[in-house]
Design a protein around this motif. Structure first.
Motif, mmCIF file in Angstrom:
data_model
loop_
_atom_site.group_PDB
_atom_site.id
_atom_site.type_symbol
_atom_site.label_atom_id
_atom_site.label_comp_id
_atom_site.label_asym_id
_atom_site.label_seq_id
_atom_site.Cartn_x
_atom_site.Cartn_y
_atom_site.Cartn_z
ATOM 1 N N ILE A 1 -15.960 -9.634 -2.116
ATOM 2 C CA ILE A 1 -15.924 -8.800 -0.911
ATOM 3 C C ILE A 1 -16.629 -7.487 -1.250
ATOM 4 O O ILE A 1 -16.160 -6.725 -2.099
ATOM 5 C CB ILE A 1 -14.476 -8.538 -0.464
ATOM 6 N N PRO A 2 -17.767 -7.199 -0.638
ATOM 7 C CA PRO A 2 -18.551 -6.016 -1.024
ATOM 8 C C PRO A 2 -17.738 -4.727 -0.973
ATOM 9 O O PRO A 2 -17.061 -4.436 0.019
ATOM 10 C CB PRO A 2 -19.681 -5.998 0.017
ATOM 11 N N GLY A 3 -17.793 -3.974 -2.067
ATOM 12 C CA GLY A 3 -17.135 -2.674 -2.132
ATOM 13 C C GLY A 3 -15.645 -2.701 -2.353
ATOM 14 O O GLY A 3 -15.023 -1.640 -2.473
ATOM 15 N N HIS A 4 -15.041 -3.885 -2.415
ATOM 16 C CA HIS A 4 -13.592 -3.963 -2.603
ATOM 17 C C HIS A 4 -13.226 -3.515 -4.014
ATOM 18 O O HIS A 4 -13.977 -3.758 -4.962
ATOM 19 C CB HIS A 4 -13.115 -5.405 -2.371
ATOM 20 N N PRO A 5 -12.074 -2.844 -4.180
ATOM 21 C CA PRO A 5 -11.684 -2.416 -5.535
ATOM 22 C C PRO A 5 -11.436 -3.570 -6.493
ATOM 23 O O PRO A 5 -11.358 -3.349 -7.707
ATOM 24 C CB PRO A 5 -10.400 -1.605 -5.301
ATOM 25 N N ASN A 6 -11.333 -4.792 -5.976
ATOM 26 C CA ASN A 6 -11.186 -5.956 -6.837
ATOM 27 C C ASN A 6 -12.415 -6.867 -6.762
ATOM 28 O O ASN A 6 -12.359 -8.025 -7.154
ATOM 29 C CB ASN A 6 -9.931 -6.743 -6.462
ATOM 30 N N GLU A 7 -13.528 -6.347 -6.289
ATOM 31 C CA GLU A 7 -14.766 -7.127 -6.306
ATOM 32 C C GLU A 7 -15.137 -7.429 -7.753
ATOM 33 O O GLU A 7 -14.985 -6.586 -8.642
ATOM 34 C CB GLU A 7 -15.889 -6.350 -5.631
ATOM 35 N N VAL A 8 -15.623 -8.637 -7.999
ATOM 36 C CA VAL A 8 -15.976 -9.030 -9.362
ATOM 37 C C VAL A 8 -17.002 -8.058 -9.938
ATOM 38 O O VAL A 8 -17.936 -7.632 -9.263
ATOM 39 C CB VAL A 8 -16.498 -10.486 -9.379
ATOM 40 N N ARG A 9 -16.780 -7.675 -11.194
ATOM 41 C CA ARG A 9 -17.665 -6.731 -11.852
ATOM 42 C C ARG A 9 -17.476 -6.864 -13.358
ATOM 43 O O ARG A 9 -16.348 -7.084 -13.820
ATOM 44 C CB ARG A 9 -17.344 -5.293 -11.413
ATOM 45 N N PRO A 10 -18.520 -6.758 -14.153
ATOM 46 C CA PRO A 10 -18.349 -6.829 -15.604
ATOM 47 C C PRO A 10 -17.363 -5.784 -16.112
ATOM 48 O O PRO A 10 -17.337 -4.645 -15.642
ATOM 49 C CB PRO A 10 -19.757 -6.573 -16.137
ATOM 50 N N ARG A 11 -16.537 -6.203 -17.051
ATOM 51 C CA ARG A 11 -15.518 -5.378 -17.710
ATOM 52 C C ARG A 11 -14.472 -4.837 -16.729
ATOM 53 O O ARG A 11 -13.866 -3.793 -16.976
ATOM 54 C CB ARG A 11 -16.151 -4.231 -18.514
ATOM 55 N N ARG A 12 -14.293 -5.544 -15.649
ATOM 56 C CA ARG A 12 -13.182 -5.273 -14.731
ATOM 57 C C ARG A 12 -12.243 -6.464 -14.809
ATOM 58 O O ARG A 12 -12.613 -7.578 -14.450
ATOM 59 C CB ARG A 12 -13.672 -5.077 -13.301
ATOM 60 N N ARG A 13 -11.032 -6.234 -15.287
ATOM 61 C CA ARG A 13 -10.054 -7.321 -15.336
ATOM 62 C C ARG A 13 -9.637 -7.701 -13.920
ATOM 63 O O ARG A 13 -9.295 -6.836 -13.124
ATOM 64 C CB ARG A 13 -8.829 -6.906 -16.158
ATOM 65 N N PRO A 14 -9.662 -8.982 -13.581
ATOM 66 C CA PRO A 14 -9.248 -9.367 -12.227
ATOM 67 C C PRO A 14 -7.769 -9.117 -12.002
ATOM 68 O O PRO A 14 -6.982 -9.030 -12.948
ATOM 69 C CB PRO A 14 -9.567 -10.861 -12.171
ATOM 70 N N LEU A 15 -7.403 -9.003 -10.727
ATOM 71 C CA LEU A 15 -5.996 -8.884 -10.375
ATOM 72 C C LEU A 15 -5.198 -10.014 -11.013
ATOM 73 O O LEU A 15 -5.672 -11.138 -11.132
ATOM 74 C CB LEU A 15 -5.805 -8.931 -8.857
ATOM 75 N N HIS A 16 -3.954 -9.701 -11.362
ATOM 76 C CA HIS A 16 -3.134 -10.670 -12.073
ATOM 77 C C HIS A 16 -1.840 -10.928 -11.322
ATOM 78 O O HIS A 16 -1.407 -10.119 -10.494
ATOM 79 C CB HIS A 16 -2.833 -10.178 -13.487
ATOM 80 N N THR A 17 -1.221 -12.068 -11.639
ATOM 81 C CA THR A 17 0.059 -12.425 -11.043
ATOM 82 C C THR A 17 1.224 -12.267 -12.007
ATOM 83 O O THR A 17 2.375 -12.179 -11.578
ATOM 84 C CB THR A 17 0.032 -13.889 -10.567
ATOM 85 N N LEU A 18 0.948 -12.240 -13.313
ATOM 86 C CA LEU A 18 2.029 -12.255 -14.290
ATOM 87 C C LEU A 18 2.771 -10.924 -14.323
ATOM 88 O O LEU A 18 2.160 -9.854 -14.372
ATOM 89 C CB LEU A 18 1.482 -12.542 -15.690
ATOM 90 N N ASN A 19 4.088 -10.989 -14.306
ATOM 91 C CA ASN A 19 4.893 -9.781 -14.485
ATOM 92 C C ASN A 19 6.242 -10.168 -15.074
ATOM 93 O O ASN A 19 6.713 -11.290 -14.930
ATOM 94 C CB ASN A 19 5.061 -8.999 -13.178
ATOM 95 N N ALA A 20 6.838 -9.220 -15.773
ATOM 96 C CA ALA A 20 8.142 -9.416 -16.405
ATOM 97 C C ALA A 20 8.900 -8.099 -16.321
ATOM 98 O O ALA A 20 8.313 -7.040 -16.090
ATOM 99 C CB ALA A 20 7.962 -9.855 -17.857
ATOM 100 N N TRP A 21 10.216 -8.162 -16.530
ATOM 101 C CA TRP A 21 11.012 -6.960 -16.321
ATOM 102 C C TRP A 21 12.284 -6.985 -17.155
ATOM 103 O O TRP A 21 12.767 -8.045 -17.567
ATOM 104 C CB TRP A 21 11.385 -6.799 -14.838
ATOM 105 N N VAL A 22 12.810 -5.797 -17.399
ATOM 106 C CA VAL A 22 14.171 -5.608 -17.912
ATOM 107 C C VAL A 22 14.807 -4.486 -17.113
ATOM 108 O O VAL A 22 14.119 -3.674 -16.487
ATOM 109 C CB VAL A 22 14.200 -5.273 -19.428
ATOM 110 N N ALA A 23 16.132 -4.438 -17.119
ATOM 111 C CA ALA A 23 16.869 -3.389 -16.413
ATOM 112 C C ALA A 23 17.904 -2.792 -17.345
ATOM 113 O O ALA A 23 18.602 -3.517 -18.068
ATOM 114 C CB ALA A 23 17.545 -3.956 -15.159
ATOM 115 N N THR A 24 17.996 -1.463 -17.313
ATOM 116 C CA THR A 24 18.924 -0.739 -18.179
ATOM 117 C C THR A 24 19.842 0.138 -17.348
ATOM 118 O O THR A 24 19.527 0.500 -16.208
ATOM 119 C CB THR A 24 18.164 0.131 -19.186
#
Length: 534
Positions: free
Chosen positions: A389-412
């Protein structure tokens, strides 16, 4: 006909330490390390390698990994390791080939691999055993064979055509020229050799002969890799976990490009609004769905893999604005895309150290390509996570890590003591289901097994590049009950009823009861996991 009752499984209890994973052999490997005097990091690293063999459609050496850790001194930190796309992967490269989205399969879908970089960094940060020792159980399984599970057989059947097209995948998963039967042993001789090499030198995935072989194969197949981005994918993102309050607890989540901030944003939006006694009722589901839609809309509009605009979304003014009018159903928001294929582990050791770890190939068997002669299945994270998508902050670009789905958490708690640690596979469902877990645990006092058993729901579609703009749905397990489903429809949601246990995911939780001095663990009945304690 009434819906099935919860599976007859209670939370596992322990007085010292605990592991939980989505395959019994993985949990057993972690438990053995703890019994031998290893710590939570040691157990996590041993379990990660066994996952590559027992859940091969979900994770592997060619994938990515994230973790959040709570140390015995109360410090909470996060690590993320996800790869870059090819240096030649500029938007015009794909558009010149007539593409409007990056393919989800094949060499153009591949990003660099981060899992081994994450493992090496975790090992250096606090392991007490060598990788060769920790990976010995995985090597034994690779040599002697892993009984094919129903899940792996299902994955193979679903992707049989793609597996046949790659010699390495066919050798591993169609060894007799057909899909293996449940219980039939799968062996991994090439992958075993790779694991031995990486145990001695994890950096060998990013430089030297193994790296050259990976890059050469990708270039031969048409992906514009230079080799430098492959080496750079061996760097990790590490720092204090990002945190936000939820009720009396502080939730700590993984750093970007993980969507951990989306979990925290939803927690801030929902805080104090999910305590209705009739849980899960129409209003509570509506609040959670609204918070998820808000988070995905913000992610799509503002966030890419290399932006820190997520920080402003956790500011008090932004949260207050999000809370206003939350129950007004907005069916134009971006939501969740494909479920994805991921696996995870949670470990708490006797010193109070916790590791919530998650790894993935992105979609099942990743890009359906291997590095010849190595047994390494390559991920398809670039195809899944980067836009054209032209100009999108997640448009493919060298040395840009794509958006990710992985997440983990702890609670204190307020004293910094560990109270809960958890995660779940499931693509962009992760941040939604993790929020639901938090509410079950914090607002309603469910134990870990009750929390992972609870009826699940998911907004669809959204941030995966290939499903942006599809019609909105609120996908609900039928165990929510007909009155709730009807009420949600009357409130304006496009409700799609799923089977009673069919929402997806594989949630894992370990909780500590400091008053009575025990740990409790829960493993999602939607997969084959088990919680084990010592």
């Amino acid at each position: 006909m009434s819906e099935p009752a919860d599976p007859p499984r209670a939370a596992s209890l322990s007085s010292e330490a605990m592991v939980v994973a989505n395959h019994p052999a993985v949990s057993s490997a972690g438990l053995a390390v703890l019994r031998q005097g290893g710590n939570a990091i040691d157990a996590t690293l041993a379990m990660a390698a066994v996952c590559w063999l027992t859940l091969p459609g979900q994770c592997g050496v060619g994938g990515d990994a994230f973790a959040v850790l709570r140390e015995p001194d109360g410090r909470v930190w996060s690590i993320g390791a996800s790869g870059f796309g090819p240096d030649g992967g500029v938007p015009d490269f794909y558009r010149a080939r007539g593409l409007s989205t990056i393919p989800l399969s094949g060499p153009l879908a591949v990003a660099g691999a981060g899992t081994i970089a994450a493992i090496a960094d975790l090992h250096a940060a606090g392991a007490t055993r060598s990788l060769a020792e920790l990976w010995a159980p995985a090597l034994a399984l690779a040599a002697h064979g892993v009984p094919c599970s129903a899940k792996t057989r299902g994955d193979i059947l679903e992707h049989e055509a793609e597996l046949r097209a790659d010699e390495g995948l066919a050798a591993m998963f169609l060894p007799a020229g057909r899909a293996p039967r449940v219980g039939e042993r799968l062996t991994y001789p090439q992958l075993a050799r790779t694991i031995r090499l990486l145990a001695d030198d994890p950096a060998g995935l990013y430089r030297g002969e193994l790296a050259e072989r990976a890059v050469s194969e990708l270039v031969r197949a048409g992906a514009p890799f230079s080799g430098e981005e492959w080496s750079a994918s061996g760097t990790v993102l590490r720092g204090p976990a990002i945190s936000h309050r939820y009720g009396p607890l502080t939730v700590h989540a993984t750093l970007p490009p993980s969507p951990g901030w989306m979990l925290l944003q939803q927690a801030a939006i929902c805080d104090g609004r999910l305590t209705e006694p009739s849980w899960p009722g129409v209003e509570a589901v509506g609040v959670l769905a609204g918070a998820a839609r808000h988070a995905f809309r913000d992610r799509y509009a503002r966030c890419g893999g290399d932006t820190d605009r997520w920080r402003e979304l956790l500011e008090p003014a932004a949260i207050s604005a999000a809370r206003a009018g939350l129950l007004d159903v907005d069916l134009t928001a971006s939501g969740v895309g494909r479920d994805g294929d991921t696996t995870s582990t949670v470990v708490v050791d006797a010193d109070g150290r916790a590791v919530s770890f998650i790894q993935s190939l992105a979609l099942t068997f990743g890009a359906h390509r291997t590095v010849p002669g190595t047994g390494i299945a390559l991920n398809n994270r670039l195809g899944r996570g980067a836009y054209l998508i032209p100009g999108h902050p997640n448009e493919v670009r060298p040395r840009r890590r794509p958006l990710h789905t992985l997440n983990a958490w702890v609670a204190t708690d307020a004293s910094g003591r560990l109270v809960h640690a958890g995660n779940t596979p499931g693509g962009d469902g992760q941040v939604q289901w993790n929020m639901q877990l938090l509410s079950h645990l914090v607002d309603h006092g469910l134990d870990p097994q009750q929390a992972v058993n609870a009826p699940r729901f998911t907004i669809y579609p959204g941030s995966d590049a290939n499903v942006v703009g599809e019609p909105d749905e609120l996908r609900c397990e039928s165990r929510l009950g007909a009155p709730v489903l009807q009420g949600l429809a009357e409130a304006g949601h496009r409700v799609r009823a799923l089977g009673p246990w069919d929402a997806g995911g594989g949630a894992l939780v370990i909780s500590l009861d400091h008053r009575l001095g025990y740990l409790a663990g829960g493993a999602d009945p939607r997969q084959d996991g088990v919680a084990l304690g010592v």
